[in-house]
Motif scaffolding. Structure first.
Motif, short mmCIF file in Angstrom:
data_model
loop_
_atom_site.label_atom_id
_atom_site.label_comp_id
_atom_site.label_asym_id
_atom_site.label_seq_id
_atom_site.Cartn_x
_atom_site.Cartn_y
_atom_site.Cartn_z
N UNK A 33 0.85 -1.19 0.00
CA UNK A 33 0.00 0.00 0.00
C UNK A 33 0.90 1.25 0.00
N UNK A 34 0.98 1.93 -1.14
CA UNK A 34 1.87 3.08 -1.31
C UNK A 34 1.16 4.38 -1.00
N UNK A 35 1.57 5.02 0.07
CA UNK A 35 0.94 6.28 0.49
C UNK A 35 1.90 7.44 0.24
N UNK A 36 1.48 8.40 -0.58
CA UNK A 36 2.33 9.54 -0.97
C UNK A 36 1.65 10.85 -0.62
N UNK A 37 2.47 11.81 -0.15
CA UNK A 37 1.89 13.05 0.38
C UNK A 37 2.10 14.26 -0.49
N UNK A 38 2.78 14.12 -1.63
CA UNK A 38 3.03 15.28 -2.48
C UNK A 38 4.10 16.22 -1.93
N UNK A 39 4.73 15.85 -0.83
CA UNK A 39 5.78 16.67 -0.22
C UNK A 39 7.10 15.88 -0.18
N UNK A 40 7.05 14.71 0.45
CA UNK A 40 8.24 13.85 0.46
C UNK A 40 8.54 13.35 -0.95
N UNK A 41 7.48 13.09 -1.71
CA UNK A 41 7.61 12.69 -3.12
C UNK A 41 6.72 13.61 -3.97
N UNK A 42 7.08 13.80 -5.24
CA UNK A 42 6.29 14.72 -6.08
C UNK A 42 5.06 14.04 -6.67
N UNK A 43 4.29 13.40 -5.83
CA UNK A 43 3.08 12.71 -6.28
C UNK A 43 2.18 12.47 -5.07
N UNK A 44 0.88 12.39 -5.31
CA UNK A 44 -0.09 12.12 -4.25
C UNK A 44 -0.85 10.87 -4.64
#
Ligand code: DX5
Ligand code: ZN
Length: 214
Positions: A33-44
């Protein structure tokens, strides 16, 4: 141990329940389950509403990979939302130890992960303090990227350390994994391979998972 963790990030979200069911019927060991925040990585990617659906329908343990800043703010909520393991990036925090403790206090497995530009030596002090380490074989942020070949030496290096110290720590590899490179990665010492596009964009995902485990 040869385990496969399909990444739900590459699934068809218009049919999430069916996609989870497909993995339930497969030989996969975990659901990643890949959770992205748009801050640590350039994607949400997604958050708790999707996690709730996954927890409701998945019969496979949920392997949560947090690509977020301030994981200490959210790890407990992911544990409560049904995670089997919760991992976060070493390079996203000052001190991983108190965050690992938050996860452990919830009775959930811990995982520390690093991007390809982080020296794997930095994982060494934590190898006996986590249940798993995850080596990124692409830069976190997107599915469907090309496997970075230099990861293979890093897998060997971490695997050797785990063996020499006789630790039960599992080694997971994430990014660009497919039916062509899976056996090499297992031979190098990976225990768990994450695969997104290779599984969900295949005509027959069940066969792909089967092939990767051979
Ligand atoms: C990348 C994610 C990976 C990704 C894997 O940021 O952490 O889990 O979804 O996807 P593939 O297998 O397509 O590289
Ligand atoms: Zn991931």
């Amino acid at each position: 141990m040869k385990q496969i963790a399909p990444s739900i990030l590459s699934a068809d979200f218009a049919h999430l329940e069916q996609q989870v069911d497909l993995i339930n019927r497969s030989e996969a060991d975990l659901l990643h389950v890949d959770v992205m925040d748009g801050v640590f990585v350039p994607n949400i990617s997604f958050g708790f509403p999707v996690m709730q659906v996954l927890h409701q329908y998945s019969t496979k343990p949920l392997d949560v990979h947090l690509m977020i800043v301030h994981p200490e703010r959210y790890v407990e909520r992911f544990c409560d939302a049904g995670a089997w393991s919760v991992g976060f990036h070493l390079e996203a925090v000052d001190d991983p130890l108190p965050i690992l403790q938050l996860i452990r206090d919830k009775g959930v497995r811990t995982c520390l992960t690093i991007n390809p530009d982080i020296d794997p030596q930095r994982l060494l002090p934590y190898l006996d303090k986590v249940d798993m380490v995850l080596l990124m074989s692409v830069f976190a942020g997107f599915g469907g990227q090309k496997f970075i070949p230099e990861t293979i030496d890093k897998i060997r290096f971490i695997h050797r350390e785990i063996q020499q110290r006789n630790l039960p720590t599992l080694l997971e590899v994430d990014g660009g994994v497919n039916t062509t490179n899976a056996s090499t990665l297992f031979e190098a010492g990976a225990d768990i391979l994450v695969a997104g596009n290779a599984v969900f964009h295949a005509p027959n995902p069940l066969t792909v998972i089967q092939q990767m485990k051979q």
